[in-house]
Design an enzyme around this catalytic site. Sequence first.
Site, short mmCIF file in Angstrom:
data_model
loop_
_atom_site.label_atom_id
_atom_site.label_comp_id
_atom_site.label_asym_id
_atom_site.label_seq_id
_atom_site.Cartn_x
_atom_site.Cartn_y
_atom_site.Cartn_z
N SER A 239 5.79 2.61 2.10
CA SER A 239 6.06 1.68 1.02
C SER A 239 7.18 2.22 0.14
O SER A 239 7.67 3.32 0.36
CB SER A 239 4.81 1.45 0.18
OG SER A 239 4.50 2.62 -0.54
N LYS A 240 7.54 1.42 -0.85
CA LYS A 240 8.68 1.78 -1.69
C LYS A 240 8.57 3.17 -2.31
O LYS A 240 9.55 3.86 -2.50
CB LYS A 240 8.86 0.77 -2.84
CG LYS A 240 8.99 -0.65 -2.41
CD LYS A 240 7.72 -1.45 -2.63
CE LYS A 240 6.82 -1.46 -1.42
NZ LYS A 240 5.50 -1.89 -1.46
N ARG A 241 7.34 3.56 -2.60
CA ARG A 241 7.22 4.86 -3.26
C ARG A 241 7.56 6.02 -2.34
O ARG A 241 7.68 7.16 -2.77
CB ARG A 241 5.83 5.02 -3.87
CG ARG A 241 4.72 5.15 -2.89
CD ARG A 241 3.36 4.92 -3.53
NE ARG A 241 2.37 4.65 -2.52
CZ ARG A 241 1.82 5.57 -1.76
NH1 ARG A 241 2.13 6.83 -1.94
NH2 ARG A 241 0.95 5.27 -0.84
N GLY A 243 10.33 5.99 -0.82
CA GLY A 243 11.79 5.92 -0.73
C GLY A 243 12.17 4.55 -0.23
O GLY A 243 11.35 3.64 -0.21
#
Length: 470
Positions: A239-241, A243
């Site tokens: 997921s976005k966290r 990167g």
Amino acid sequence: MSAIRLRFAPSPTGYLHVGGARTALFNWLLARKLGGTFILRIEDTDVARSTEESVNAILEGMKWLGLDWDEGPFFQSDLFPVYREYVQKLLEQGKAYRCYCSAEELEAKRERALAEGRKPKYDGTCRGITHEIPGKPFVIRFRAPQDGVTSFDDLVKGPISFNNEELDDLIIQRTDGTPIYNFTVVIDDATMKISTVIRGDDHISNTPRQILLYEALGFPVPRFAHVPMILGSDKARLSKRHGATSVMAYRDMGYLPEAMVNYLVRLGWSHGDDELFSREELIEKFTVEAIGKSAGVFNPDKLLWLNAHYIKSGDPTRLAELLLPFLLERGVDPAAGGPELATAIVTLQERARTMLELADGALFYYRSEVCYDEAAAVKQLTPTQLPHLTAFARQLASWDDMTSAGVEALFKEFCAAQGIKMGMIGPSVRVALCGVTTSPAIYDVVAVLGREETMGRLERAISFITDRPE
RNA sequence: GGUCCCAUCGUCUAGCGGUUAGGACACUGGCCUUUCACGUCGGUAACAGGGGUUCAAGUCCCCUUGGGAUCACCA
């Protein structure tokens, strides 16, 4: 073209992420290998969440990766009448029924079941209602068998089976009349004659319901290949966290599409000990059998290494084209003067891992007003260096061979004549020309810059030393 | 929680009954070198645990453990 028909069917609720890109890539590869047909289908039955921007972002991502499709893009939102027809058919055959339970009631039942430790499965309240209730909103449910086993032989996971009692009567049409994914995917894959469905393994649990629908509708069941998920460094779903997850974000971060393709394909697929694959080699060597069964962690370091490899070995002219936007972004326009970009790039390729680094490294070639790094200037542009630089400039002025090898000869001759070592002149010249202590080989820099530009920069450095207050 | 899937170095993986368990990234030591890199040679590092089957198990079976997915009028 063979009868092999494959598809990539993203839902336009966001950009093309690396997981989707890899699924698309696997489909594309197999289609190209077998001379089959690759179809792009946009699954936008959820009108509320689908956006045109997402559609464009997905198409852009596919194009960037070089994944061209033979048919489509088809939009499910254009096919609503078709779905309606099949729903009607199931209704008439008693294989589907109207359910008048409200979303709220259902939600309440589900929570109660969960709280009591039971299965949150539809209880079949409306299963037996035979007549329509006028004026009351309803959804349409598929009447699924309550016993028996549904199984399939997954091309990557092997045999998988589910007890039908685990499955409930899934909704195939919403209150507003729009169809639902598990239904449309079956209709489309069947009518588009998809022979093999390659998709993420998060769809495994949907597969038995879909098989039941194929059977109820009298369609042949396609082959399934469920590819494992891509995880983040903590083994949780990417997921976005973790990167960037958008493939286009990687383009913007200076990655080459061939690096992304090479990275993605090796995440979950292998061919012996091979690591580097050209597009042609991939088409030749790819097989579904060689796709691994387990989830893989996205490793940015390896992607970076591959990117560096493709920059190092890339065609300078093509790299120049790709680099242009990054240069313009930095306020430099090679067309306005300075060395030919491709020539400059040749000196930088082996020390850049991304196009960003390549762009940063190229800047000094186009900035005559070299901005000296403070520490570098203090160390290399000193009064002691003045005589060396002056003498070197003088000798350069009358030097003929301005090729890299010629410049190297010049340095050698100069050092011999002056009785000094390369270390006494090289670093100073480097700072004078580049402003910093790290740069391409100094011979290359002089060769690329040319005599006139080099002279100018040397004179400027000489003035800088002379004018500098102690 | 139910169901389903998965399990070799930190990571990606090779292995398809008999291997000193191989490669790659990362990390690391040497070499190369006018800087930074590149390159090159070397090193550290793995079969989750327990039962079977077999002359022989990383490879086959079972259990445990661990991870993941899914249980929507999302896709």
